[in-house]
Design an enzyme around this catalytic site. Sequence first.
Site, PDB file in Angstrom:
ATOM      1  N   TYR A  84       1.012  -1.336   0.341  1.00 13.93           N
ATOM      2  CA  TYR A  84      -0.161   0.128   0.277  1.00 13.93           C
ATOM      3  C   TYR A  84       0.635   1.313  -0.130  1.00 13.93           C
ATOM      4  CZ  TYR A  84      -3.587  -3.446   1.436  1.00 13.93           C
ATOM      5  OH  TYR A  84      -4.812  -4.460   1.071  1.00 13.93           O
ATOM      6  N   ASN A 107     -12.414  -1.552  -5.397  1.00 10.49           N
ATOM      7  CA  ASN A 107     -11.935  -1.504  -7.008  1.00 10.49           C
ATOM      8  C   ASN A 107     -13.131  -2.026  -6.774  1.00 10.49           C
ATOM      9  OD1 ASN A 107     -11.419  -2.793  -8.954  1.00 10.49           O
ATOM     10  ND2 ASN A 107      -9.412  -3.922  -7.802  1.00 10.49           N
TER      11      ASN A 107
END
Length: 146
Positions: A84, A107
């Site tokens: 991340y 997503n």
Amino acid sequence: MDSPIGALRVVGGGAGVSRVCFAGEPLPIDAPSDYPAAAQQLAEYFAGERRDFTVPLDLRGVTAFRGLVLRELAKVPYGRTTTYAELARAVGNPKAVRAVGSACATNPLPLFIPCHRVLRSDGQLGGYRGGVQAKRYLLELEGIDV
């Protein structure tokens, strides 16, 4: 479609694939029709016969920042991972680690945009909308030791 990680529903329209839903997830109210070409490519991926997807992807409903994150995430190659924090740096905002995590969590196109390839900075799997077991399966399918 049935898959090794459970039932998946792939929807799309003229602009491309717009959503992949895991078992138990509600479809968007205005969900377009099934997208057979995408389902075929996913079947090839699960069979170990495909590493890259070629169907067009429709990200029109995604915010600008999330779109930036997802486009960068789409560049992570098969068999590789990122974190991340690395993804936040890649989009030019190294302090936006939590926002990057949120973009991955929401997503709309998992598998096609490989959020399963994102790990925590400590090397742990982190979360996955399809479940941690599914994430582990996908990484192992791609030859990544987890």
